[in-house]
Design a protein around this motif. Structure first.
Motif, PDB file in Angstrom:
ATOM      1  N   UNK A 188      -4.077  -3.113  -7.522  1.00  0.00           N
ATOM      2  CA  UNK A 188      -4.623  -1.788  -7.218  1.00  0.00           C
ATOM      3  C   UNK A 188      -4.882  -1.583  -5.732  1.00  0.00           C
ATOM      4  N   UNK A 189      -4.448  -2.522  -4.898  1.00  0.00           N
ATOM      5  CA  UNK A 189      -4.755  -2.473  -3.478  1.00  0.00           C
ATOM      6  C   UNK A 189      -3.561  -2.036  -2.633  1.00  0.00           C
ATOM      7  N   UNK A 190      -3.875  -1.649  -1.386  1.00  0.00           N
ATOM      8  CA  UNK A 190      -2.874  -1.215  -0.419  1.00  0.00           C
ATOM      9  C   UNK A 190      -3.092  -2.000   0.869  1.00  0.00           C
ATOM     10  N   UNK A 191      -1.985  -2.419   1.489  1.00  0.00           N
ATOM     11  CA  UNK A 191      -2.060  -3.141   2.761  1.00  0.00           C
ATOM     12  C   UNK A 191      -1.219  -2.412   3.802  1.00  0.00           C
ATOM     13  N   UNK A 249       4.294  -9.126  -4.170  1.00  0.00           N
ATOM     14  CA  UNK A 249       4.328 -10.160  -5.211  1.00  0.00           C
ATOM     15  C   UNK A 249       3.050 -10.142  -6.051  1.00  0.00           C
ATOM     16  N   UNK A 250       1.950  -9.673  -5.467  1.00  0.00           N
ATOM     17  CA  UNK A 250       0.690  -9.556  -6.202  1.00  0.00           C
ATOM     18  C   UNK A 250       0.600  -8.233  -6.971  1.00  0.00           C
ATOM     19  N   UNK A 251       1.655  -7.406  -6.848  1.00  0.00           N
ATOM     20  CA  UNK A 251       1.662  -6.118  -7.538  1.00  0.00           C
ATOM     21  C   UNK A 251       1.064  -4.989  -6.737  1.00  0.00           C
ATOM     22  N   UNK A 252       0.605  -5.283  -5.507  1.00  0.00           N
ATOM     23  CA  UNK A 252       0.006  -4.260  -4.659  1.00  0.00           C
ATOM     24  C   UNK A 252       1.040  -3.444  -3.919  1.00  0.00           C
ATOM     25  N   UNK A 253       0.552  -2.590  -3.047  1.00  0.00           N
ATOM     26  CA  UNK A 253       1.425  -1.738  -2.247  1.00  0.00           C
ATOM     27  C   UNK A 253       1.267  -2.114  -0.783  1.00  0.00           C
ATOM     28  N   UNK A 281       0.363   6.725   3.445  1.00  0.00           N
ATOM     29  CA  UNK A 281      -0.879   6.082   3.032  1.00  0.00           C
ATOM     30  C   UNK A 281      -1.535   6.874   1.905  1.00  0.00           C
ATOM     31  N   UNK A 282      -1.561   8.176   2.040  1.00  0.00           N
ATOM     32  CA  UNK A 282      -2.120   9.028   0.996  1.00  0.00           C
ATOM     33  C   UNK A 282      -1.393   8.782  -0.333  1.00  0.00           C
ATOM     34  N   UNK A 283      -0.060   8.768  -0.287  1.00  0.00           N
ATOM     35  CA  UNK A 283       0.739   8.551  -1.502  1.00  0.00           C
ATOM     36  C   UNK A 283       0.513   7.159  -2.084  1.00  0.00           C
ATOM     37  N   UNK A 284       0.437   6.142  -1.224  1.00  0.00           N
ATOM     38  CA  UNK A 284       0.236   4.770  -1.695  1.00  0.00           C
ATOM     39  C   UNK A 284      -1.124   4.618  -2.375  1.00  0.00           C
ATOM     40  N   UNK A 285      -2.141   5.228  -1.802  1.00  0.00           N
ATOM     41  CA  UNK A 285      -3.480   5.136  -2.391  1.00  0.00           C
ATOM     42  C   UNK A 285      -3.516   5.858  -3.733  1.00  0.00           C
ATOM     43  N   UNK A 286      -2.929   7.035  -3.790  1.00  0.00           N
ATOM     44  CA  UNK A 286      -2.911   7.764  -5.058  1.00  0.00           C
ATOM     45  C   UNK A 286      -2.170   6.971  -6.134  1.00  0.00           C
ATOM     46  N   UNK A 287      -1.041   6.359  -5.767  1.00  0.00           N
ATOM     47  CA  UNK A 287      -0.279   5.558  -6.733  1.00  0.00           C
ATOM     48  C   UNK A 287      -1.076   4.330  -7.171  1.00  0.00           C
ATOM     49  N   UNK A 288      -1.760   3.690  -6.235  1.00  0.00           N
ATOM     50  CA  UNK A 288      -2.533   2.489  -6.554  1.00  0.00           C
ATOM     51  C   UNK A 288      -3.707   2.802  -7.478  1.00  0.00           C
ATOM     52  N   UNK A 289      -4.230   3.999  -7.388  1.00  0.00           N
ATOM     53  CA  UNK A 289      -5.400   4.375  -8.187  1.00  0.00           C
ATOM     54  C   UNK A 289      -5.049   4.820  -9.597  1.00  0.00           C
TER      55      UNK A 289
END
Length: 163
Positions: free
Chosen positions: A69-72, A85-89, A141-149
């Motif tokens: 559920x995280x973004x880097x 690999x951890x499933x994050x973005x 970043x906005x899109x990545x956060x929305x997708x992660x959430x």
């Protein structure tokens, strides 16, 4: 809950990331080895983490904590790969989304460039960040956060022997 990790030593879009994270109510960890001082932000949701000097110490800190559920935010392709690999973005400061479909070729290109530099060939450095890059980063970043959430879709269970 989504957390935003920033590979902090040379990140040119920290302030932009802070604003987006604040809008979404995210906790932010800016991880660096202290080789370039980073001023405290005064923002309660942003923590500066200083790790020991050494190859990949900051990357290890981030990768060890990364979840699906995280973004880097990072320019470091191997770190982006570890986050995926951890499933994050993961995304670059220029707004490029790293994905399982494009990370392999990016790692290969990095290896080729590293080999060329080792043989004395100048491969040039990264281009300067433009106003368009900053805009692309904010959107990415906005899109990545929305997708992660978004909650992961439920896995369909197939009964033994099929349907």
């Amino acid at each position: 809950m989504t957390t935003l990790y920033i590979d902090g030593d040379a990140c040119p879009v920290r302030e932009e990331a802070y604003r987006v994270a604040e809008r979404f109510g995210l906790e932010v960890f800016v991880v660096a080895n202290g080789s370039r001082p980073i001023r405290p932000t005064g923002r309660p949701n942003v923590q500066l983490i200083t790790v020991d000097a050494g190859a990949d110490v900051a990357d290890d800190w981030i990768a060890d904590r990364m979840t699906a559920t995280d973004v880097c935010v990072t320019s470091d392709i191997p770190l982006a790969s570890r986050c995926l690999a951890k499933g994050g973005r993961a995304l670059s400061p220029k707004g490029h989304h790293w994905t399982p479909d494009n990370i392999g070729s990016a790692l290969a290109g990095r290896a080729v460039a590293e080999h060329l530099r080792a043989t004395g060939i100048n491969t040039g450095g990264p281009a300067s960040l433009t106003k368009d890059d900053r805009s692309r980063f904010l959107s990415a970043l906005d899109a990545a956060i929305q997708a992660a959430r978004k909650p992961a879709p439920p896995k369909m269970m197939v009964p033994p022997g099929g349907f």
